[in-house]
Design a protein around this motif. Structure first.
Motif, PDB file in Angstrom:
ATOM      1  N   ASP A 373       0.824  -1.212   0.000  1.00 52.95           N
ATOM      2  CA  ASP A 373       0.000   0.000   0.000  1.00 52.95           C
ATOM      3  C   ASP A 373       0.857   1.261   0.000  1.00 52.95           C
ATOM      4  O   ASP A 373       0.442   2.308  -0.505  1.00 52.95           O
ATOM      5  CB  ASP A 373      -0.930   0.012   1.216  1.00 52.95           C
ATOM      6  CG  ASP A 373      -2.007  -1.062   1.133  1.00 52.95           C
ATOM      7  OD1 ASP A 373      -2.241  -1.583   0.021  1.00 52.95           O
ATOM      8  OD2 ASP A 373      -2.595  -1.394   2.181  1.00 52.95           O
ATOM      9  N   GLU A 374       2.048   1.166   0.574  1.00 49.55           N
ATOM     10  CA  GLU A 374       2.956   2.311   0.614  1.00 49.55           C
ATOM     11  C   GLU A 374       3.709   2.489  -0.704  1.00 49.55           C
ATOM     12  O   GLU A 374       4.469   3.444  -0.867  1.00 49.55           O
ATOM     13  CB  GLU A 374       3.953   2.149   1.765  1.00 49.55           C
ATOM     14  CG  GLU A 374       3.313   2.256   3.144  1.00 49.55           C
ATOM     15  CD  GLU A 374       4.255   1.847   4.267  1.00 49.55           C
ATOM     16  OE1 GLU A 374       5.445   1.584   3.969  1.00 49.55           O
ATOM     17  OE2 GLU A 374       3.815   1.782   5.427  1.00 49.55           O
ATOM     18  N   GLY A 375       3.493   1.550  -1.635  1.00 48.99           N
ATOM     19  CA  GLY A 375       4.120   1.676  -2.947  1.00 48.99           C
ATOM     20  C   GLY A 375       5.399   0.897  -3.113  1.00 48.99           C
ATOM     21  O   GLY A 375       6.113   1.076  -4.106  1.00 48.99           O
ATOM     22  N   TYR A 376       5.697  -0.004  -2.170  1.00 47.44           N
ATOM     23  CA  TYR A 376       6.941  -0.769  -2.250  1.00 47.44           C
ATOM     24  C   TYR A 376       6.654  -2.249  -2.023  1.00 47.44           C
ATOM     25  O   TYR A 376       7.024  -2.827  -1.001  1.00 47.44           O
ATOM     26  CB  TYR A 376       7.956  -0.234  -1.236  1.00 47.44           C
ATOM     27  CG  TYR A 376       8.283   1.209  -1.506  1.00 47.44           C
ATOM     28  CD1 TYR A 376       9.186   1.552  -2.505  1.00 47.44           C
ATOM     29  CD2 TYR A 376       7.645   2.228  -0.809  1.00 47.44           C
ATOM     30  CE1 TYR A 376       9.462   2.875  -2.790  1.00 47.44           C
ATOM     31  CE2 TYR A 376       7.918   3.553  -1.085  1.00 47.44           C
ATOM     32  CZ  TYR A 376       8.828   3.869  -2.078  1.00 47.44           C
ATOM     33  OH  TYR A 376       9.092   5.185  -2.374  1.00 47.44           O
ATOM     34  N   PRO A 377       5.974  -2.882  -2.978  1.00 50.64           N
ATOM     35  CA  PRO A 377       5.606  -4.292  -2.802  1.00 50.64           C
ATOM     36  C   PRO A 377       6.793  -5.222  -3.006  1.00 50.64           C
ATOM     37  O   PRO A 377       7.744  -4.898  -3.726  1.00 50.64           O
ATOM     38  CB  PRO A 377       4.560  -4.505  -3.901  1.00 50.64           C
ATOM     39  CG  PRO A 377       4.986  -3.561  -4.992  1.00 50.64           C
ATOM     40  CD  PRO A 377       5.522  -2.344  -4.272  1.00 50.64           C
ATOM     41  N   ALA A 378       6.733  -6.371  -2.358  1.00 52.52           N
ATOM     42  CA  ALA A 378       7.703  -7.429  -2.631  1.00 52.52           C
ATOM     43  C   ALA A 378       7.330  -8.063  -3.967  1.00 52.52           C
ATOM     44  O   ALA A 378       6.164  -8.378  -4.209  1.00 52.52           O
ATOM     45  CB  ALA A 378       7.677  -8.467  -1.517  1.00 52.52           C
ATOM     46  N   THR A 379       8.309  -8.240  -4.844  1.00 50.54           N
ATOM     47  CA  THR A 379       8.025  -8.731  -6.196  1.00 50.54           C
ATOM     48  C   THR A 379       8.416 -10.190  -6.395  1.00 50.54           C
ATOM     49  O   THR A 379       8.068 -10.783  -7.412  1.00 50.54           O
ATOM     50  CB  THR A 379       8.771  -7.878  -7.235  1.00 50.54           C
ATOM     51  OG1 THR A 379      10.186  -7.982  -7.013  1.00 50.54           O
ATOM     52  CG2 THR A 379       8.351  -6.418  -7.131  1.00 50.54           C
ATOM     53  N   ASP A 380       9.146 -10.764  -5.441  1.00 50.48           N
ATOM     54  CA  ASP A 380       9.562 -12.165  -5.551  1.00 50.48           C
ATOM     55  C   ASP A 380       8.429 -13.037  -5.008  1.00 50.48           C
ATOM     56  O   ASP A 380       8.356 -13.327  -3.809  1.00 50.48           O
ATOM     57  CB  ASP A 380      10.856 -12.380  -4.762  1.00 50.48           C
ATOM     58  CG  ASP A 380      11.464 -13.758  -4.990  1.00 50.48           C
ATOM     59  OD1 ASP A 380      10.709 -14.685  -5.351  1.00 50.48           O
ATOM     60  OD2 ASP A 380      12.680 -13.920  -4.797  1.00 50.48           O
ATOM     61  N   ALA A 381       7.530 -13.454  -5.903  1.00 47.71           N
ATOM     62  CA  ALA A 381       6.318 -14.168  -5.483  1.00 47.71           C
ATOM     63  C   ALA A 381       6.643 -15.467  -4.757  1.00 47.71           C
ATOM     64  O   ALA A 381       5.983 -15.820  -3.766  1.00 47.71           O
ATOM     65  CB  ALA A 381       5.436 -14.445  -6.704  1.00 47.71           C
TER      66      ALA A 381
END
Length: 410
Positions: A373-381
């Motif tokens: 929500d802060e704009g910094y998602p984890a991308t390594d699913a």
């Protein structure tokens, strides 16, 4: 021991113009070659040579097969065969790659010798940098006589880069540095050594704009290489370990992080809670994110976290109470002293909350959702899935447990 200047020429010093080149662009698949800068007997100059070719120019192969006794007497031949065998399975750097390296280095060095760069120079520099880019390449603008506008112009042309070296650039001040962080979200590593950015500048930037430091793994600056940041320096993430040893509360702090890096390192911490006495190693806490297929040994560690073990014993606090009111960043609390070793994430309080209000303790899924929500998602699913599955089988701690450890010691 003689320590040579790192900037010395390849053929300077006690060297007969033979050099070794290692390509560690992909750490798990390195390549090598030996090169003579000038022709040596029958071997050509500036051509990739195997270990056997290079070594035999110094130690010629025997003219006939040697028996065991002769081999024993010629220990150098044993050594030669061993060295050659050790490099048998390492690929040789292709001459095309070597040619690009030589061309790139020659042109960049020529730009560094100039006092200013013209518009034509900038066009050529941009073309050279574009020709050397690949996903893990470092965009190297170090020691170049560039203005701030020229630096930003080059970066605008390159766009999607992960690693940037602007060391020794007097044009990169805190304004330019913050602009780079705001503009290039894919940036994971930046070298700002010897730039006019002080520790106070960093403190101000990280206090006023903390979100800009939630997507980067490495900032090479003296402030982050000692582990001794001032107590009032902003903290992006804190890991507190409650143990059976004295002091009960041990912690390390990170001034910045990337979400993928944090997911990976939290998993390693929670998956290896074997001791109720010992903190996880700093290598686990501060190591860089590993791409899929990389091993643990490929990790880079280019920051020294702060830790209470470095505090002055006369001022060291053994009480978690000040940190139960989390004013900035997030905090992972691990109760290694309790059965089941429960964990929790302390969330920062909202500005309007009283400093006497305890922070909320949230689970891992809520924490990752907040980062998103802060704009910094984890991308390594895959890493996220593994961490959530691990935490699903762990107990979530409570503030009462955290602040009353004596009741729960076992």
């Amino acid at each position: 021991m003689l320590i040579l200047n790192a900037d010395m020429g390849s053929s300077d010093g006690d060297n007969n113009d033979g050099i070794t080149i290692l390509d560690v662009t992909v750490p798990r698949n390195p390549a090598y070659c030996f090169v003579f800068l000038n022709a040596e007997d029958v071997l050509p100059a500036m051509t990739p040579l195997t270990a056997a070719q290079y070594l035999r120019s110094y130690y010629p192969a025997p003219k006939r097969p040697l028996n065991v006794d002769e081999m024993t007497q010629m220990s150098s031949e044993w050594d030669c065969l061993e060295v050659i065998a050790n490099l048998d399975d390492m690929p040789l750097i292709p001459i095309a790659t070597l040619a690009k390296l030589v061309t790139y280095s020659t042109e960049i060095d020529a730009f560094r010798r100039q006092s200013v760069l013209s518009a034509d120079d900038m066009t050529r520099l941009t073309a050279v940098l574009k020709g050397a880019t690949h996903p893990n390449a470092v965009v190297d603008l170090s020691r170049l006589p560039l203005t701030a506008n020229q630096i930003l112009s080059v970066l605008e042309e390159l766009r999607d880069f992960k690693r940037l070296d602007v060391s020794y650039s007097q044009a990169v001040d805190n304004r330019v540095f913050l602009h780079i962080l705001r503009t290039y979200k894919s940036l994971m590593w930046i070298n700002i050594l010897h730039c006019p950015i002080s520790m106070d500048d960093l403190k101000e930037l990280m206090t006023n704009d903390p979100q800009r430091f939630r997507s980067i793994e490495t900032i090479l600056h003296p402030a982050f290489l000692t582990g001794k940041l001032p107590a009032d320096f902003p903290k992006a993430f804190r890991i507190t370990y409650i143990t059976n040893d004295w002091p009960r509360y041990n912690y390390v702090t990170l001034p910045f992080f990337s979400a993928d890096q944090l997911v990976q390192n939290i998993f390693d911490i929670l998956a290896n809670l074997h001791s109720s006495y010992r903190m996880p190693s700093l290598a686990t806490v501060a190591s860089s994110h590993l791409a899929q297929g990389q091993s643990w040994y490929d990790r880079a560690i280019q920051i020294v976290p702060g830790r209470n073990l470095d505090d002055d014993p006369s001022t060291r606090s053994y009480d978690l109470l000040p940190y139960a009111h989390q004013k900035e960043g997030y905090q992972l609390v691990v109760q290694a002293n309790c059965r089941g070793k429960p964990y929790g994430i302390l969330a920062p309080m909202a500005p309007e909350q009283s400093e006497h209000t305890d922070s909320d303790i949230i689970g891992m899924d809520s924490f990752l959702k907040r980062l998103e929500d802060e704009g910094y998602p984890a991308t390594d699913a895959a890493a996220v899935k593994g961490l959530l599955e691990l935490c699903a089988n762990m107990e979530l701690t409570t503030m009462e447990q955290v602040l009353n450890i004596k009741r729960y010691l076992h």
